[in-house]
Design a protein around this motif. Structure first.
Motif, PDB file in Angstrom:
ATOM      1  N   SER A  80     -30.062  13.571  30.301  1.00  0.00           N
ATOM      2  CA  SER A  80     -29.697  12.258  29.705  1.00  0.00           C
ATOM      3  C   SER A  80     -28.468  11.897  29.436  1.00  0.00           C
ATOM      4  O   SER A  80     -28.024  10.601  29.745  1.00  0.00           O
ATOM      5  CB  SER A  80     -30.068  12.634  28.239  1.00  0.00           C
ATOM      6  N   THR A  81     -27.291  12.911  29.728  1.00  0.00           N
ATOM      7  CA  THR A  81     -25.990  12.480  29.686  1.00  0.00           C
ATOM      8  C   THR A  81     -25.729  11.819  31.204  1.00  0.00           C
ATOM      9  O   THR A  81     -24.952  10.805  31.267  1.00  0.00           O
ATOM     10  CB  THR A  81     -25.061  13.438  29.427  1.00  0.00           C
ATOM     11  N   ASN A  82     -26.349  12.510  32.137  1.00  0.00           N
ATOM     12  CA  ASN A  82     -25.821  12.041  33.655  1.00  0.00           C
ATOM     13  C   ASN A  82     -26.457  10.714  33.690  1.00  0.00           C
ATOM     14  O   ASN A  82     -25.989   9.838  34.340  1.00  0.00           O
ATOM     15  CB  ASN A  82     -26.598  13.209  34.292  1.00  0.00           C
ATOM     16  N   ILE A  83     -27.579  10.519  33.132  1.00  0.00           N
ATOM     17  CA  ILE A  83     -28.395   9.108  33.231  1.00  0.00           C
ATOM     18  C   ILE A  83     -27.570   7.817  32.475  1.00  0.00           C
ATOM     19  O   ILE A  83     -27.390   6.969  33.081  1.00  0.00           O
ATOM     20  CB  ILE A  83     -29.749   9.221  32.711  1.00  0.00           C
ATOM     21  N   ARG A  84     -26.984   8.480  31.250  1.00  0.00           N
ATOM     22  CA  ARG A  84     -26.300   7.426  30.645  1.00  0.00           C
ATOM     23  C   ARG A  84     -25.016   6.824  31.431  1.00  0.00           C
ATOM     24  O   ARG A  84     -24.718   5.920  31.334  1.00  0.00           O
ATOM     25  CB  ARG A  84     -25.892   8.181  29.167  1.00  0.00           C
ATOM     26  N   VAL A  85     -24.415   7.988  31.970  1.00  0.00           N
ATOM     27  CA  VAL A  85     -23.130   7.561  32.782  1.00  0.00           C
ATOM     28  C   VAL A  85     -23.435   6.707  33.865  1.00  0.00           C
ATOM     29  O   VAL A  85     -22.830   5.959  34.167  1.00  0.00           O
ATOM     30  CB  VAL A  85     -22.393   8.986  33.060  1.00  0.00           C
ATOM     31  N   ALA A  86     -24.555   7.230  34.664  1.00  0.00           N
ATOM     32  CA  ALA A  86     -24.987   6.452  35.841  1.00  0.00           C
ATOM     33  C   ALA A  86     -25.194   4.840  35.346  1.00  0.00           C
ATOM     34  O   ALA A  86     -24.955   3.972  36.038  1.00  0.00           O
ATOM     35  CB  ALA A  86     -26.269   6.862  36.316  1.00  0.00           C
ATOM     36  N   GLU A  87     -26.088   4.562  34.092  1.00  0.00           N
ATOM     37  CA  GLU A  87     -26.135   3.411  33.767  1.00  0.00           C
ATOM     38  C   GLU A  87     -25.022   2.729  33.411  1.00  0.00           C
ATOM     39  O   GLU A  87     -24.885   1.504  33.683  1.00  0.00           O
ATOM     40  CB  GLU A  87     -27.159   3.502  32.220  1.00  0.00           C
ATOM     41  N   ALA A  88     -24.003   3.102  32.791  1.00  0.00           N
ATOM     42  CA  ALA A  88     -22.712   2.673  32.466  1.00  0.00           C
ATOM     43  C   ALA A  88     -22.098   2.305  34.112  1.00  0.00           C
ATOM     44  O   ALA A  88     -21.462   0.993  33.862  1.00  0.00           O
ATOM     45  CB  ALA A  88     -21.686   3.653  32.031  1.00  0.00           C
ATOM     46  N   ILE A  89     -22.027   3.083  34.820  1.00  0.00           N
ATOM     47  CA  ILE A  89     -21.533   2.621  36.115  1.00  0.00           C
ATOM     48  C   ILE A  89     -22.284   1.523  36.810  1.00  0.00           C
ATOM     49  O   ILE A  89     -21.704   0.623  37.070  1.00  0.00           O
ATOM     50  CB  ILE A  89     -21.592   3.786  37.093  1.00  0.00           C
ATOM     51  N   LEU A  90     -23.676   1.472  36.692  1.00  0.00           N
ATOM     52  CA  LEU A  90     -24.349   0.356  37.383  1.00  0.00           C
ATOM     53  C   LEU A  90     -23.996  -0.916  36.552  1.00  0.00           C
ATOM     54  O   LEU A  90     -24.138  -1.986  36.980  1.00  0.00           O
ATOM     55  CB  LEU A  90     -25.800   0.669  37.171  1.00  0.00           C
ATOM     56  N   ASN A  91     -24.099  -0.690  35.176  1.00  0.00           N
ATOM     57  CA  ASN A  91     -23.591  -2.061  34.291  1.00  0.00           C
ATOM     58  C   ASN A  91     -22.384  -2.723  34.711  1.00  0.00           C
ATOM     59  O   ASN A  91     -22.277  -3.950  34.773  1.00  0.00           O
ATOM     60  CB  ASN A  91     -23.731  -1.584  32.834  1.00  0.00           C
ATOM     61  N   GLU A  92     -21.404  -1.649  34.842  1.00  0.00           N
ATOM     62  CA  GLU A  92     -20.033  -2.325  35.243  1.00  0.00           C
ATOM     63  C   GLU A  92     -20.120  -2.753  36.547  1.00  0.00           C
ATOM     64  O   GLU A  92     -19.431  -3.819  36.905  1.00  0.00           O
ATOM     65  CB  GLU A  92     -19.060  -0.876  35.323  1.00  0.00           C
TER      66      GLU A  92
END
Length: 268
Positions: free
Chosen positions: A215-227
């Motif tokens: 879940s943490t790995n996914i959350r960070v990936a989402e942050a990178i994609l949103n950026e």
């Protein structure tokens, strides 16, 4: 919750008596019939049954539990003996992949992403449908298959060290490898389900162990994609840049992603 506590206490009393309670029947991952001294009770567990592989697959797994004695304590609830030690029956169902708890703790996330039990027949997007926060779960699944795909599943305990993909059996094994790399002064590696680069994004995690949590790995990936999207105003570029802002490797990455997304959408 009060009903479950009362059931636990009543079972504890019966187990301490002359005749222990036993599992008489298994109805589903959330309902077990327990018998003790001529009385029968239905023990229920919070959460959802994981029936992606069907009820028969679960009952085949659960059949050896029928007839087994159970215990009970306030912390673990109903317990069964596994390898000569008492374990929570509810936690056993979660860890073996037959019960989805209301809160996806570490053991539940491992069961889901490893494809244990009923999760073995879930779609490639299922883990992301449960753990995403802001990005389309199918998009996340397509990227994850690019990054950590193994036998048609994104594997959570994956590292890529200087271009070499390494797949580990457990989170602990992957964590030990990360510790060895860091001790050797290395940061040229990617971590976990979404293959987050440690050199550039270590500060986004509380620890290497945290970085492996799906879940943490996914959350960070989402942050990178949103950026990436904020910079490019393009979904395609946001995905391509997840791998590389260099046009050639970025476009090749995007093409692989598109193939995975088509397979996910087709239910393959």
């Amino acid at each position: 919750m009060i009903k479950r506590v009362l059931l636990t206490l009543s079972l504890a009393a019966s187990v301490c008596g002359a005749q222990a309670a036993t599992i008489e029947d298994v109805i589903s991952p959330t309902s077990f019939v327990l018998a003790s001294a001529g009385t029968r009770n239905v023990a229920t567990f919070d959460g959802k049954p994981v029936f992606y592989c069907g009820l028969k697959a679960f009952t085949t797994w659960a059949t050896p539990l029928v007839g087994q004695s159970v215990g009970s304590n306030p912390d673990a609830g109903i317990t069964v003996s596994v390898d000569a030690r008492d374990v929570s029956l509810e936690r056993l169902l979660v860890s073996k992949g037959w019960l989805q708890p209301a809160v996806l703790d570490d053991e539940a996330q491992a069961a889901i992403t490893e494809g244990r039990g009923g999760w073995a027949c879930a779609s490639a997007a299922a883990p992301f449908e449960l753990m995403h926060t802001s990005v389309d779960p199918k998009v996340l699944a397509g990227i994850a298959l690019n990054e950590s795909g193994l036998n048609g599943r994104a594997w959570p305990w994956t590292l890529n060290v200087a271009g070499q993909g390494l797949f580990f059996r457990t989170r602990t094994d992957a964590f030990r490898a990360i510790q060895s790399l860091i001790s050797a002064g290395r940061s040229d590696f990617d971590v976990g389900l979404m293959q987050i680069n440690w050199r550039y994004h270590a500060q986004r995690f509380a620890s290497p162990w945290d970085a492996l949590r799906p879940s943490t790995n996914i959350r960070v990936a989402e942050a990178i994609l949103n950026e990436n999207y904020s910079k490019t105003h393009s979904v395609a570029k946001a995905i391509a840049w997840y791998h590389s802002a260099n046009p050639a490797p970025g476009q090749a990455y995007l093409a692989r992603f598109a193939r995975h997304l088509n397979q996910i959408q087709a239910g393959l």
